[in-house]
Design a protein around this motif. Structure first.
Motif, short mmCIF file in Angstrom:
data_model
loop_
_atom_site.label_atom_id
_atom_site.label_comp_id
_atom_site.label_asym_id
_atom_site.label_seq_id
_atom_site.Cartn_x
_atom_site.Cartn_y
_atom_site.Cartn_z
N LEU A 81 0.85 -1.18 0.00
CA LEU A 81 0.00 0.00 0.00
C LEU A 81 0.90 1.24 0.00
O LEU A 81 2.00 1.21 0.49
CB LEU A 81 -0.87 0.01 1.25
N GLY A 82 0.41 2.31 -0.58
CA GLY A 82 1.21 3.52 -0.60
C GLY A 82 1.70 3.82 -1.99
O GLY A 82 2.11 4.92 -2.29
N GLN A 83 1.67 2.83 -2.87
CA GLN A 83 2.02 3.09 -4.26
C GLN A 83 0.75 2.99 -5.09
O GLN A 83 0.35 1.91 -5.53
CB GLN A 83 3.08 2.10 -4.76
N ILE A 84 0.14 4.17 -5.23
CA ILE A 84 -1.14 4.24 -5.91
C ILE A 84 -1.06 3.70 -7.34
O ILE A 84 -1.99 3.09 -7.86
CB ILE A 84 -1.61 5.71 -5.89
N GLU A 85 0.08 3.91 -7.97
CA GLU A 85 0.24 3.53 -9.37
C GLU A 85 0.29 2.01 -9.56
O GLU A 85 0.07 1.51 -10.66
CB GLU A 85 1.56 4.11 -9.92
N ARG A 87 -1.35 -0.74 -8.92
CA ARG A 87 -2.40 -1.61 -9.46
C ARG A 87 -2.48 -1.47 -10.98
O ARG A 87 -2.47 -2.44 -11.72
CB ARG A 87 -3.74 -1.26 -8.83
N VAL A 100 -3.09 -6.19 -2.22
CA VAL A 100 -2.27 -5.26 -1.46
C VAL A 100 -1.81 -5.92 -0.17
O VAL A 100 -2.60 -6.54 0.54
CB VAL A 100 -3.06 -3.98 -1.14
N HIS A 182 -11.61 -0.11 -6.02
CA HIS A 182 -10.42 -0.87 -5.63
C HIS A 182 -9.91 -0.42 -4.28
O HIS A 182 -8.74 -0.31 -4.03
CB HIS A 182 -9.35 -0.75 -6.70
#
Lengths: 223, 448
Positions: A81-85, A87, A100, A182
């Motif tokens: 988690l923390g890396q929005i890109e 997914r 995640v 998501h």
């Protein structure tokens, strides 16, 4: 299923291997990206579980190379988690699903099952399980021959359950597939719509068609 | 304030002027009276020693000397002047102000003392009041000029100084307002002059730096805690789940399943904290795309209709047509869901709730309006801060992060949160006008 896990965190890898092994899968673990790619290209697996951050070769590149090699293998990406890109990038690279970290094991198990049971084609127009019939073209739903009127969301929920009949479908999977969320909106929308659907299916004192497992998800019996 | 001070100062000036005028006028009058009295006494004693002829001679001498500024007249019993050049009619005995005929200037007022002498004669000694009046006029005009000057300086000074004060204070007030509204990065303007205001501004800035770093620390600690505790907590949760699966159905299994749910709740709280910090870091913009607010509201309305129905609330949707904003669909959905949930959670059963979206004059706007009890005005912005839960809401479930997540999402979209207290609580998310008109055709297809 034969499953390859590429995960450098020994503890996570161990717990996933043990858990999936208990469910009867044949699991191989590696902690290195290049090793994972080699194994995927030379051996035959049904599913690759790839961590995004890996020594050797990162998970995204492994997925991309596997797709380039045109292997018919399912890919599940694990992201932090923390890396929005992540997914979007993961799906762009050819992953079929993503999860995640840290995740609940039941969530992983449900997704692994779903990937393993992926229908060979999307062209089917009728779904059938547990006495329930659904026509995807006419949008007609029947239980034991009796017609049932469903709202659009209820129809989509039932469709997901029928597509994975016999397997558990988690709340998060339903949020993703029915609502295209998501993230967990932390509300009771799944529960509320599910109870509506259940009430409509179980009218006239029929036995409960949908099984609920606390902390896991929902399942429609396959027989 | 500055005006009050200059007004008081002018009043003091006025009093001072009046006092000077009065003092000098009465001193001069007294002086004249004394010289008239002395001349009178001298002449009367002349009359007593040398008789009428002596008196006439003395008057002639005095009038002829040229130094004497007084005027004299001697009247007989019938009131005819027969000595002295002072051209006046006979006044009554004692002090009086008379009018005499000046050979040059015509009728003129004068201060006069008349004494009755033996034989019915009357002696009049008078001093021309003109010098006194001239001095009075001089004092008054000097004072008037000085007063006008002081008044002018006072008014101009008050205007300039007051304006300066107001400007400086307005700037401090404006900055403080922005900070209160949540922009902790704002600082007071410190001028190059290093005057009192600059020094106050500098120390306020130091204070704000300190507060900002404490707030940042607090956030960092919360975020770090959430981040670091997630993995072990997830492991604990998974071990509990495994244990549950290995336990036969019964009370023991139910307890384990409860524990798993508790752990899930804490994990969700951590997720919300991490989500807020993710938004605050501002990397979201790169994945912005056109989103139809109206469509989103309709979807959310449909999704929440059963929830509303189950709790006896009525949910009305006002979202006709299309209303495009540039943003992240899922985060905007999350914000709106939190607002809707909030309306559900904090209103009594049966409360009507209205959600909607529309293109307003200043930009696209989505809103959630309930017709419940509402919240006090001063609490309305506060509820969007982290972990703030109003006293009245303590008894209901929730971790106090829902609305701060709304705020973080709004900030990440440059959207403005506005609240209104009409009806119950109304929360409006106003997005900046969409700069994506060129993409609209494509958008319409994407979001349709």
């Amino acid at each position: 299923m034969r499953i390859l896990i590429a995960e450098d965190d020994v503890e996570t890898a161990g717990f996933v291997r043990d858990g999936l092994g208990d469910l009867g899968h044949d699991v191989i673990v590696t902690g290195d990206g290049s090793d994972a790619l080699n194994a995927a290209l030379t051996d035959s697996f049904d599913l690759l579980i790839l961590d995004r951050m890996l020594p050797g070769l990162d998970g995204l590149s492994v997925a991309r190379r596997v797709r380039e090699a045109d292997l018919s293998v399912s890919v599940l990406m694990l992201t932090a988690l923390g890396q929005i890109e992540d997914r979007v990038e993961g799906l762009d690279a050819g992953a079929d699903d993503y999860l995640v970290k840290p995740f609940a094991f039941s969530e992983l198990a449900a997704r692994v099952n779903a990937l393993g049971r992926r229908p060979p084609s999307q062209t089917i127009t009728k779904l059938r399980a547990g006495g329930i019939e659904m026509d995807l073209l006419t949008r007609a739903v029947r239980r034991d021959g009796k017609s049932i009127q469903l709202q659009p969301r209820e129809f989509q929920l039932l469709e997901e359950l029928l597509r994975h009949a016999g397997e558990f479908v988690t709340r998060m999977m339903l949020l993703e597939r029915v609502w295209d969320f998501h993230f967990d909106p932390q509300t009771k929308i799944v529960e509320t719509h599910m109870s509506r659907l259940r009430a409509k299916l179980n009218e006239c004192g029929l036995p409960d068609a949908i099984e609920t497992e606390r902390g896991v998800g929902y399942r429609i019996r396959a027989e | 304030m500055a005006f009050a001070v200059s007004l008081a100062f002018s009043l003091a000036m006025l009093l001072l002027g009046a006092a000077v005028y009065y003092a000098s006028h009465s001193a001069l009058s007294r002086q004249m009276d004394t010289s008239i009295q002395e001349a009178q006494t001298g002449l009367v004693s002349e009359f007593h020693t040398d008789g009428l002829a002596g008196l006439e001679e003395a008057i002639r001498q005095r009038e002829g000397s040229g130094r004497d500024t007084l005027g004299y007249a001697l009247f007989d019993a019938k009131g005819h002047r027969f000595a002295g050049h002072l051209n006046a009619t006979m006044p009554h005995v004692g002090w009086a102000t008379i009018s005499f005929l000046d050979p040059v200037e015509g009728p003129d007022p004068a201060r006069a003392l008349t004494t009755r002498l033996a034989g019915g004669y009357r002696l009049l000694v008078a001093g021309d009041l003109e010098p006194v009046e001239q001095i009075d006029v001089t004092i008054l005009s000097i004072f008037a000029v000085a007063f006008a000057g002081v008044l002018l300086i006072g008014i101009v000074g008050a205007l300039a100084f007051g304006g300066y004060l107001r400007r400086r204070l307005a700037r401090i007030e404006e900055t403080a307002g922005a900070i209160v509204a949540g922009d902790l990065s704002r600082r007071m303007v410190v001028g190059p002059r290093e005057d009192e205001f600059d020094r106050v501004a500098a120390s306020l800035n130091l204070m704000l730096d300190r507060i900002a770093s404490l707030v940042a620390n607090l956030r960092q600690v919360t975020t770090d805690l959430a981040h670091d505790l997630r993995t072990p907590l997830a492991r604990l949760r998974n071990q509990l789940e495994t244990l549950g699966n290995q336990t036969r159905p019964g009370p023991a299994r139910a307890t384990v399943e409860d524990a798993v749910e508790r752990a899930d709740e804490v994990l969700k709280l951590f997720e919300a904290i991490l989500r807020i910090s993710e938004l605050e870091q501002g990397s979201l913009r790169s994945r912005f795309a056109p989103v139809d607010l109206c469509k989103l509201i309709r979807e959310l309305g449909e999704t929440h209709a059963p929830l509303a129905e189950d709790t006896g609330r009525s949910l009305t949707i006002e979202a006709e047509g299309q209303c495009i904003v540039y943003g992240d669909r899922e985060f905007i959905a999350q914000a709106l869901i939190n607002l809707i949930e909030n309306a559900f959670r904090h209103t009594p059963e049966g409360t009507p709730i209205l959600i909607g979206a529309s293109e307003s004059f200043q930009g696209p706007c989505a809103f959630v309006q309930d017709y419940g009890p509402g919240i006090a005005k001063h609490d309305r912005q506060r509820v969007f801060e982290r972990f703030v839960r109003l006293e009245a809401a303590r008894s209901s479930p929730g971790h106090g992060l829902g609305l701060s997540l709304v705020r973080a999402i709004a900030d990440a979209h440059d959207a403005e949160i506005m609240t209104s207290g009409t009806g119950g609580l109304g929360v409006f998310l106003r997005f900046p006008p969409c700069q994506c008109s060129g993409q609209l055709d494509r958008t319409a297809k994407n979001v349709a």
